[in-house]
Design a protein around this motif. Structure first.
Motif, PDB file in Angstrom:
ATOM      1  N   TRP A  82     -34.714  -0.006  15.243  1.00 29.40           N
ATOM      2  CA  TRP A  82     -34.870  -0.239  16.678  1.00 29.40           C
ATOM      3  C   TRP A  82     -35.634  -1.541  16.882  1.00 29.40           C
ATOM      4  O   TRP A  82     -36.459  -1.928  16.056  1.00 29.40           O
ATOM      5  CB  TRP A  82     -35.556   0.929  17.379  1.00 29.40           C
TER       6      TRP A  82
ATOM      7  N   SER B 129     -37.763  -3.841  19.947  1.00 33.40           N
ATOM      8  CA  SER B 129     -38.492  -3.619  21.198  1.00 33.40           C
ATOM      9  C   SER B 129     -37.844  -4.371  22.352  1.00 33.40           C
ATOM     10  O   SER B 129     -37.762  -5.605  22.345  1.00 33.40           O
ATOM     11  CB  SER B 129     -39.943  -4.067  21.047  1.00 33.40           C
ATOM     12  N   THR B 130     -37.377  -3.614  23.337  1.00 30.00           N
ATOM     13  CA  THR B 130     -36.840  -4.184  24.574  1.00 30.00           C
ATOM     14  C   THR B 130     -36.858  -3.097  25.644  1.00 30.00           C
ATOM     15  O   THR B 130     -35.971  -2.253  25.707  1.00 30.00           O
ATOM     16  CB  THR B 130     -35.416  -4.755  24.369  1.00 30.00           C
ATOM     17  N   ALA B 131     -37.921  -3.104  26.461  1.00 32.68           N
ATOM     18  CA  ALA B 131     -38.054  -2.105  27.522  1.00 32.68           C
ATOM     19  C   ALA B 131     -36.999  -2.376  28.597  1.00 32.68           C
ATOM     20  O   ALA B 131     -36.657  -3.534  28.864  1.00 32.68           O
ATOM     21  CB  ALA B 131     -39.451  -2.174  28.126  1.00 32.68           C
TER      22      ALA B 131
ATOM     23  N   GLN C 146     -35.717   0.403  24.405  1.00 33.46           N
ATOM     24  CA  GLN C 146     -36.339   0.782  23.142  1.00 33.46           C
ATOM     25  C   GLN C 146     -37.764   0.236  23.160  1.00 33.46           C
ATOM     26  O   GLN C 146     -37.958  -0.980  23.141  1.00 33.46           O
ATOM     27  CB  GLN C 146     -35.560   0.211  21.949  1.00 33.46           C
ATOM     28  N   SER C 147     -38.742   1.110  23.216  1.00 29.02           N
ATOM     29  CA  SER C 147     -40.126   0.648  23.267  1.00 29.02           C
ATOM     30  C   SER C 147     -41.058   1.760  22.819  1.00 29.02           C
ATOM     31  O   SER C 147     -40.707   2.946  22.849  1.00 29.02           O
ATOM     32  CB  SER C 147     -40.503   0.186  24.681  1.00 29.02           C
ATOM     33  N   GLU C 148     -42.254   1.360  22.415  1.00 34.86           N
ATOM     34  CA  GLU C 148     -43.247   2.313  21.937  1.00 34.86           C
ATOM     35  C   GLU C 148     -44.457   2.260  22.849  1.00 34.86           C
ATOM     36  O   GLU C 148     -44.987   1.182  23.114  1.00 34.86           O
ATOM     37  CB  GLU C 148     -43.642   1.986  20.493  1.00 34.86           C
ATOM     38  N   GLY C 149     -44.875   3.412  23.355  1.00 35.75           N
ATOM     39  CA  GLY C 149     -46.016   3.475  24.245  1.00 35.75           C
ATOM     40  C   GLY C 149     -46.941   4.612  23.870  1.00 35.75           C
ATOM     41  O   GLY C 149     -46.867   5.157  22.753  1.00 35.75           O
TER      42      GLY C 149
ATOM     43  N   GLY D 273     -37.279   5.361  25.418  1.00 36.33           N
ATOM     44  CA  GLY D 273     -36.429   4.376  26.065  1.00 36.33           C
ATOM     45  C   GLY D 273     -35.040   4.946  26.276  1.00 36.33           C
ATOM     46  O   GLY D 273     -34.671   5.983  25.719  1.00 36.33           O
TER      47      GLY D 273
ATOM     48  N   ARG E 116     -38.854   0.096  13.071  1.00 39.60           N
ATOM     49  CA  ARG E 116     -38.779  -1.101  13.908  1.00 39.60           C
ATOM     50  C   ARG E 116     -38.309  -2.293  13.085  1.00 39.60           C
ATOM     51  O   ARG E 116     -38.853  -2.584  12.011  1.00 39.60           O
ATOM     52  CB  ARG E 116     -40.135  -1.401  14.541  1.00 39.60           C
TER      53      ARG E 116
ATOM     54  N   SER F 190     -36.168 -12.957  21.318  1.00 38.19           N
ATOM     55  CA  SER F 190     -36.380 -11.912  22.321  1.00 38.19           C
ATOM     56  C   SER F 190     -36.291 -12.494  23.727  1.00 38.19           C
ATOM     57  O   SER F 190     -36.380 -13.717  23.923  1.00 38.19           O
ATOM     58  CB  SER F 190     -37.750 -11.262  22.133  1.00 38.19           C
TER      59      SER F 190
ATOM     60  N   SER G 214     -33.840  -4.768  31.356  1.00 38.68           N
ATOM     61  CA  SER G 214     -34.901  -5.266  30.477  1.00 38.68           C
ATOM     62  C   SER G 214     -35.526  -6.525  31.058  1.00 38.68           C
ATOM     63  O   SER G 214     -36.747  -6.718  30.982  1.00 38.68           O
ATOM     64  CB  SER G 214     -34.355  -5.537  29.071  1.00 38.68           C
TER      65      SER G 214
END
Length: 478
Positions: free
Chosen positions: A23, A25-27, A30-33, A39, A60, A164, A186
């Motif tokens: 994965w 990261s692209t809110a 796909q993101s981690e919080g 996501g 990631r 990105s 995004s």
């Protein structure tokens, strides 16, 4: 015991190792919080894999690396991948499980912006202009000819390739590119979280719609891909994928209103109207110029400050830009000068309250501020709180009526008809309920044009409702 031993021996043989999925990261995809990895893509793929009977192990990986790892067999699959002939030859592509909408993000008010509606039109305009565009390395934008043109090294500095959307946004704000292509949601999430969200805007015409697939490594059995295809079809048929999309899509798309030009105009109208109402209230009470400024500030920003403190919104709206305080100060000074000029002219007809025209102007300005700020409160609820059906009316009422109520508390010494018998905050509640429920109902398919229409209806409805009630002068109304 024999049966137990057979079960132990049989179980591991039937167990399937989880598929290794990368994965990036692209809110909001796909993101981690704080709640972990989530996501729109993450939750869709989890649901699809569960229906197909497979586990997933997430790692990631940068997008360019992921597009090399999957064909090479270092990862089993990736999500959110546009179909191309090269990718289909290098791996195994599932059926489409959702659709991307790519847009062009550009500097607000910049000259020479493309006006194309699709990928082919954009390519034609890029060929005939000096527009500098940013893209993500290795991405496909849904059109082979456009992808080939963007990937051609001969384009030189006119095409900047980054890792990105965040890197492209930095290049845009630094003036190194004139715009960049990005997925609509995004890009909206990224711009909203930036330090200066109103410095850029979405191109109003370009929409590139791209079906997205899961891409599997060649080492993944065809039977596994077929199981995922069947799961996608089943989850689309029962509405599961649509429900996941609404959860992530609606807040971001509705949140676009907070950064749009027309919404800023609405905030300006509300601020000026509320400040004027505050000054006129001070004038009727024979306050000093400083007293008029205090009541104007209270009416214009009081409700917004209460709202932002309640939901821990940072920065507090009035502190995000000096324009709001400048508007209040300018309104008070202009009203003061007009009042001084009026004092030197023949007086207009007055009513028993000491100035019928001034009273009507106060009522109209107060009603406009009430209607405009009601919408602002609901919009903030979309971006910061949930569920909307609860927080929309609450923040709409606080933002719409809060400043006027605080203003009247200051000038009334605790005797506030709007809190005791008036129909003031109720107007904000009624119209924020209508707007909130409409936004919830349309959230799955809503477009920005619909939001604009809903805002206009809400503001006009709030103003007309308040003025009609004042006109009726029903018992108990102020």
């Amino acid at each position: 015991m024999v049966a137990f031993g057979l079960c132990l021996a049989w179980g591991p043989a039937r167990a399937q190792a989880p598929l290794a999925i990368g994965w990036y990261s692209t809110a909001p995809f796909q993101s981690e919080g704080p709640a972990g990895l989530t996501g729109l893509d993450i939750e869709m793929v989890r649901a699809i894999a569960a229906r197909a009977g497979h586990g997933l192990a997430f790692t990631r990986v940068a997008y360019p690396d992921l597009m090399q790892d999957v064909p090479a067999g270092r990862r089993d699959l990736a999500s959110g991948i546009a179909w191309t002939a090269e990718r289909a030859a290098a791996g195994r592509m599932s059926r489409a499980y959702r659709q991307d909408v790519n847009v062009l993000i550009q500097r607000r008010g910049g000259a020479g912006q493309p006006s194309a509606a699709d990928a082919a039109g954009l390519l034609a305009q890029l060929r005939d202009s000096e527009f500098r565009i940013g893209v993500i390395e290795g991405f496909s934008y849904g059109d082979p000819a456009l992808d080939a043109w963007l990937a051609d090294p001969a384009r030189g500095p006119r095409v900047r390739r980054s890792a990105s959307d965040a890197a492209n946004l930095r290049l845009l704000l630094a003036g190194e590119i004139d715009g960049f292509l990005a997925e609509r949601l995004s890009a909206a999430a990224l711009v909203a979280a930036s330090a200066n969200p109103r410095a850029v805007e979405e191109n109003g015409s370009l929409r590139i719609r791209i079906p997205l697939h899961l891409m599997f490594s060649p080492r993944v059995p065809e039977a596994t891909v077929a199981a995922f295809d069947a799961a996608i079809a089943a989850l689309r048929a029962d509405g599961t994928l649509d429900r996941i999309a609404v959860r992530f899509r609606a807040p971001v798309l509705l949140g676009l209103t907070l950064n749009s030009r027309w919404f800023f105009v609405l905030e300006v109208i509300g601020t000026v109207a509320a400040a004027l109402a505050g000054y006129l209230a001070a004038r009727s009470g024979r306050y000093s110029l400083f007293g008029g400024l205090v009541l104007a500030l209270t009416a214009a920003v009081g409700g917004g400050v209460l709202r932002d403190l309640l939901v821990a919104r940072h920065p507090i709206g009035v502190m995000s830009s000096p324009i709001y305080l400048q508007l209040v100060l300018g309104t008070v000074l202009l009203a003061y000068l007009v009042g001084r000029l009026n004092a030197a002219l023949p007086r207009l007809p007055t009513g028993p309250t000491g100035g019928a025209w001034r009273e009507r102007l106060f009522d109209l300005a107060d009603a406009i501020g009430l209607g405009a700020f009601t919408v602002v409160g609901v919009a903030v609820a979309v971006g910061t709180a949930g569920p909307l059906w609860l927080w929309g009316p609450l923040l709409g009422a606080i933002t719409g009526a809060g400043g006027g109520i605080i203003r009247d508390i200051i000038r009334g010494g605790g005797d506030v008809p709007n809190l005791k018998t008036g129909f003031y905050g109720e107007v904000a509640v009624i119209w924020s309920v209508i707007l909130s429920f409409w936004l919830e109902w349309r959230s799955a398919v809503i477009e920005r044009e619909e939001v604009l229409l809903a805002v206009v209806v809400t503001v006009v409805g709030g103003v007309l409702t308040r003025m009609a009630l004042l006109r009726m002068r029903a018992p108990g109304l102020p």
